[in-house]
Write a protein that holds these residues in place. Sequence first.
Motif, PDB file in Angstrom:
ATOM      1  N   UNK A 134       0.824  -1.214   0.000  1.00 40.76           N
ATOM      2  CA  UNK A 134       0.000   0.000   0.000  1.00 40.76           C
ATOM      3  C   UNK A 134       0.853   1.257   0.000  1.00 40.76           C
ATOM      4  N   UNK A 135       2.143   1.115   0.323  1.00 39.84           N
ATOM      5  CA  UNK A 135       3.049   2.260   0.247  1.00 39.84           C
ATOM      6  C   UNK A 135       4.483   1.777   0.336  1.00 39.84           C
ATOM      7  N   UNK A 136       5.374   2.496  -0.316  1.00 44.11           N
ATOM      8  CA  UNK A 136       6.819   2.298  -0.214  1.00 44.11           C
ATOM      9  C   UNK A 136       7.450   3.680  -0.166  1.00 44.11           C
ATOM     10  N   UNK A 137       8.617   3.765   0.438  1.00 39.76           N
ATOM     11  CA  UNK A 137       9.260   5.066   0.510  1.00 39.76           C
ATOM     12  C   UNK A 137      10.320   5.199  -0.585  1.00 39.76           C
ATOM     13  N   UNK A 138      10.891   6.411  -0.738  1.00 36.55           N
ATOM     14  CA  UNK A 138      11.894   6.624  -1.795  1.00 36.55           C
ATOM     15  C   UNK A 138      13.092   5.685  -1.712  1.00 36.55           C
ATOM     16  N   UNK A 139      13.539   5.350  -0.503  1.00 34.23           N
ATOM     17  CA  UNK A 139      14.686   4.452  -0.362  1.00 34.23           C
ATOM     18  C   UNK A 139      14.347   3.049  -0.869  1.00 34.23           C
ATOM     19  N   UNK A 140      13.113   2.584  -0.656  1.00 34.11           N
ATOM     20  CA  UNK A 140      12.692   1.272  -1.151  1.00 34.11           C
ATOM     21  C   UNK A 140      12.722   1.274  -2.678  1.00 34.11           C
ATOM     22  N   UNK A 141      12.238   2.349  -3.271  1.00 33.56           N
ATOM     23  CA  UNK A 141      12.225   2.459  -4.728  1.00 33.56           C
ATOM     24  C   UNK A 141      13.641   2.471  -5.286  1.00 33.56           C
ATOM     25  N   UNK A 142      14.528   3.182  -4.632  1.00 37.76           N
ATOM     26  CA  UNK A 142      15.922   3.235  -5.090  1.00 37.76           C
ATOM     27  C   UNK A 142      16.593   1.867  -4.949  1.00 37.76           C
ATOM     28  N   UNK A 143      16.338   1.199  -3.841  1.00 40.17           N
ATOM     29  CA  UNK A 143      16.919  -0.124  -3.597  1.00 40.17           C
ATOM     30  C   UNK A 143      16.486  -1.131  -4.663  1.00 40.17           C
ATOM     31  N   UNK A 144      15.209  -1.113  -5.009  1.00 36.92           N
ATOM     32  CA  UNK A 144      14.663  -2.121  -5.921  1.00 36.92           C
ATOM     33  C   UNK A 144      14.652  -1.701  -7.390  1.00 36.92           C
ATOM     34  N   UNK A 145      14.715  -0.397  -7.653  1.00 33.78           N
ATOM     35  CA  UNK A 145      14.702   0.087  -9.032  1.00 33.78           C
ATOM     36  C   UNK A 145      13.314   0.237  -9.634  1.00 33.78           C
ATOM     37  N   UNK A 146      12.278  -0.030  -8.857  1.00 29.25           N
ATOM     38  CA  UNK A 146      10.904   0.094  -9.357  1.00 29.25           C
ATOM     39  C   UNK A 146      10.393   1.517  -9.197  1.00 29.25           C
ATOM     40  N   UNK A 147       9.337   1.831  -9.942  1.00 24.47           N
ATOM     41  CA  UNK A 147       8.592   3.077  -9.748  1.00 24.47           C
ATOM     42  C   UNK A 147       7.402   2.757  -8.854  1.00 24.47           C
ATOM     43  N   UNK A 148       6.962   3.746  -8.109  1.00 29.50           N
ATOM     44  CA  UNK A 148       5.879   3.540  -7.144  1.00 29.50           C
ATOM     45  C   UNK A 148       4.623   2.968  -7.809  1.00 29.50           C
ATOM     46  N   UNK A 149       4.286   3.487  -8.973  1.00 32.27           N
ATOM     47  CA  UNK A 149       3.071   3.021  -9.650  1.00 32.27           C
ATOM     48  C   UNK A 149       3.195   1.565 -10.116  1.00 32.27           C
ATOM     49  N   UNK A 150       4.427   1.052 -10.216  1.00 25.43           N
ATOM     50  CA  UNK A 150       4.637  -0.336 -10.612  1.00 25.43           C
ATOM     51  C   UNK A 150       4.412  -1.326  -9.469  1.00 25.43           C
ATOM     52  N   UNK A 151       4.434  -0.839  -8.210  1.00 24.74           N
ATOM     53  CA  UNK A 151       4.377  -1.757  -7.072  1.00 24.74           C
ATOM     54  C   UNK A 151       3.114  -1.633  -6.229  1.00 24.74           C
ATOM     55  N   UNK A 152       2.510  -0.448  -6.179  1.00 26.67           N
ATOM     56  CA  UNK A 152       1.326  -0.273  -5.338  1.00 26.67           C
ATOM     57  C   UNK A 152       0.200  -1.206  -5.789  1.00 26.67           C
ATOM     58  N   UNK A 153      -0.384  -1.907  -4.815  1.00 26.22           N
ATOM     59  CA  UNK A 153      -1.472  -2.830  -5.096  1.00 26.22           C
ATOM     60  C   UNK A 153      -1.022  -4.240  -5.441  1.00 26.22           C
TER      61      UNK A 153
END
Length: 136
Positions: free
Chosen positions: A36-55
């Motif tokens: 339901x949410x990730x922070x900027x550090x999670x996105x940087x670590x994994x390389x994903x964009x927020x819209x690619x992971x939410x849900x």
Amino acid sequence: MVAEAREKLINNGSHCMDMNNRQNAVQSLDLSGSIIDVNPAWLKLTGYKKEDVLGRHFVEFLHPDSLLCVDNHFPQLKDFGYVNDVQLKIRTKKNEILSVSLNGTSKYSSNGTFERTFCELSLNSSSCATTTEVLA
């Protein structure tokens, strides 16, 4: 006893629950395990964009070796409110596998109903890169 342990975990700062933090990778999951949410550090670590992971369900980002571990620990996180040092392998956008340690706390409503998790992911020293290198 569980409430005391949960409170101690939160108060001793053993993991980050700040969804705006840029240094510690944090994710928040709903009751079913969907992100339901990730922070900027999670996105940087994994390389994903927020819209690619939410849900999407968290297990979609795990190496198959970690599925049994999640099956064993996620109920504890939901029911008892915390997990510590859960060893997982996550898959990045580039299909790289990172070995991480997960520490998590659950948030409950005032009537005790589960609302969401806050889980911090830290790279293990056995991963190819250090947290500093990945998040820099």
